[in-house]
Design an enzyme around this catalytic site. Structure first.
Site, PDB file in Angstrom:
ATOM      1  CG  ASP A  83      -2.057  -0.932   1.165  1.00  0.00           C
ATOM      2  OD1 ASP A  83      -2.065  -1.788   0.253  1.00  0.00           O
ATOM      3  OD2 ASP A  83      -2.943  -0.854   2.030  1.00  0.00           O
ATOM      4  CG  HIS A 116       2.270   0.179   4.291  1.00  0.00           C
ATOM      5  ND1 HIS A 116       1.978  -0.713   5.300  1.00  0.00           N
ATOM      6  CD2 HIS A 116       1.164   0.928   4.097  1.00  0.00           C
ATOM      7  CE1 HIS A 116       0.723  -0.501   5.705  1.00  0.00           C
ATOM      8  NE2 HIS A 116       0.213   0.479   5.001  1.00  0.00           N
TER       9      HIS A 116
END
Length: 481
Positions: A305, A447
């Site tokens: 992400d 991430h």
């Protein structure tokens, strides 16, 4: 920490009745953020010219966010080579806001109270010749009133100096400038004349209040005053636009250069420093479709992400290519705009590119028009970079409800394994979290904006590959189950 079961992670296909969304990522309705980053305006007077951040050499977007619903925050600001003093000013302000938010909301918050959210996003105003201008927009739901504030930061490449917004106006002309502002503000509904005089008569208060000014596309000066700055909170934020003819004689030498570069931009930004080229992604073009049959072999979907990020995403693509692993990237629109080359590299390497909103707000707190704006604008940026529109989106903080689903045709994707890598910048800890929790057909949340998370990937790929895991995209996982 929010946990998610396997079924919603894989099967939230959005098989509900969806309303039509905006066609191009923008919306003129009154509840949608306008072109200048302020909500609630259907038409932007004297708009500020847009800037293509992908043209800024060496640009790095500094991002930080959580995926924890009890501590929802997302911050971003640009780091431009040569403008270190301006970057330092933005970093100081962002870190101060974030530290205060995390201390109050995430550490000292009252149990059972609804979570409040902090969101700081950025917008380039000018990036041309020897001038750079950036606006930071802060939405702090833990603050008083609306919690919305905006600040502009300026860099003077000729003088190698950071400038505040008031630096656009010459010191000898500031009294005349203030008088003109007062004349346009007095009499407006909600404006407190006494508060106006007090704010503008004190130099420190004046600088603090006039912290968001920008040159418009037609050469005027747009001044934004936060809610409650010189009026009652009910009056909302106030905007004054001084036309070019009025403001030009009052501009400083720097302000005049900003005006010229805004009205007639130079081909590039040159702050007088040699540019270090951003590492390009060496990921190869994917050789055909993935034929992995997840009914017969053990599959897992790694998802990343908040990117793309330079250079972290490029490094990650190298690691994935070494193991012929495919992944899904849920990208943030403002980062896609800054680094479309990295998004293009993701798609060419056979990875899936999904939508993670434009600037990572809690979508459940937005109106339908704002939700559509966030997702459509990001989808348009992804399609411009890759030639293909996304079909999946990951709602920030995993926050999704019927209103969010009804505002888009994208299919929501949650997760089974939360590494909490935003909280623990430790590559070994992140790797162990994935390796110990990995299970067949699982969806892992990571991430690619964190170097330590990217550094954990080789160990994850090496260990799980040895255990027989195959790394596939979310859509491939869904299609083969």
């Amino acid at each position: 920490m929010r946990t998610h079961a396997l079924v919603p992670s894989l099967l939230l296909l959005g098989a509900l009745s969806f309303t039509a969304a905006c066609s191009s990522g923008s919306d003129s309705s009154s509840d949608v953020t306008d072109a200048d980053g302020r909500p609630g305006s259907s038409a932007t007077p004297s708009p500020v010219r847009t800037v293509d951040p992908s043209k800024i050499k060496g640009l790095r977007i500094v991002s930080h966010s959580s995926e924890q619903s009890s501590c929802p925050f997302a911050t971003s600001y640009p780091d431009v080579p040569g403008a270190e003093a301006m970057t330092a000013a933005m970093r100081k302000d962002v870190e101060k806001r974030l530290t205060g938010f995390r201390s109050g909301q995430c550490e000292d918050g009252t149990p059972g109270t609804p979570p409040r959210e902090l969101n700081i996003s950025h917008q380039f105003l000018v990036a041309s010749g020897d001038v750079l201008g950036v606006r930071l927009r802060t939405q702090d739901h833990s603050a008083a009133a609306s919690g919305l504030s905006t600040t502009t930061y300026w860099y003077d490449g000729k003088a190698d100096a950071y400038r505040t917004a008031l630096g656009l106006v010459a010191e000898g002309s500031r009294d005349a400038f203030i008088t003109a502002l007062e004349d346009r503000l007095k009499g407006r509904e909600g404006v407190d004349a006494a508060a106006l005089d007090d704010t503008f008569s004190d130099p420190a208060s004046r600088t603090a209040a006039l912290d968001d000014m920008a040159i418009t596309a037609d050469g005027g000066l747009r001044v934004n005053l936060d809610r409650g700055e010189v009026g009652v909170p009910a009056a909302g934020a106030l905007t004054v636009v001084l036309p070019r003819k009025t403001i030009t004689p009052w501009l400083s030498a720097f302000g005049q250069r900003v005006q010229r570069q805004t009205m007639t931009p130079s081909p590039s930004l040159d702050l007088g420093v040699p540019h270090t080229s951003t590492p390009t992604a060496p990921a190869p073009t994917a050789s055909g479709d993935d034929n992995t049959d997840c009914k017969k072999v053990t599959c897992i979907a790694l998802t990343f992400d908040d990117g793309p990020a330079a250079p972290e995403t490029a490094t990650l693509l190298t690691y994935l290519a070494q193991y012929k692993a495919r992944a899904t990237f849920f990208t943030v629109g403002q980062n896609v705009a800054a680094h479309p080359d990295l998004v293009r590299a993701e798609a060419r390497a056979g990875h899936e590119v999904g939508n993670h909103s434009w600037n990572h707000p809690d979508l459940t707190k937005l109106t339908p028009g704002q939700i559509a704006f966030q997702l459509n604008r990001t989808s348009a940026a992804i399609e411009a970079a890759t030639g293909k529109a996304p079909t999946l989106f990951r709602p920030p903080y995993g926050a999704v409800n019927a209103r969010v689903k009804a505002a888009t045709t994208l299919s929501p994707v949650l997760w089974d394994v939360d590494t909490e890598d935003w909280k623990y910048p430790d590559a070994d800890k992140v790797a162990r979290s994935v390796i110990t929790k990995a299970r067949r057909n699982g969806v892992v949340l990571m991430h690619d904006i964190h170097p330590t998370s990217v550094a954990a990937v080789p160990q994850i790929l090496r260990t799980l590959s040895a255990r027989g895991f195959h790394f596939v995209t979310v859509s491939h996982l869904r299609a083969t189950l």
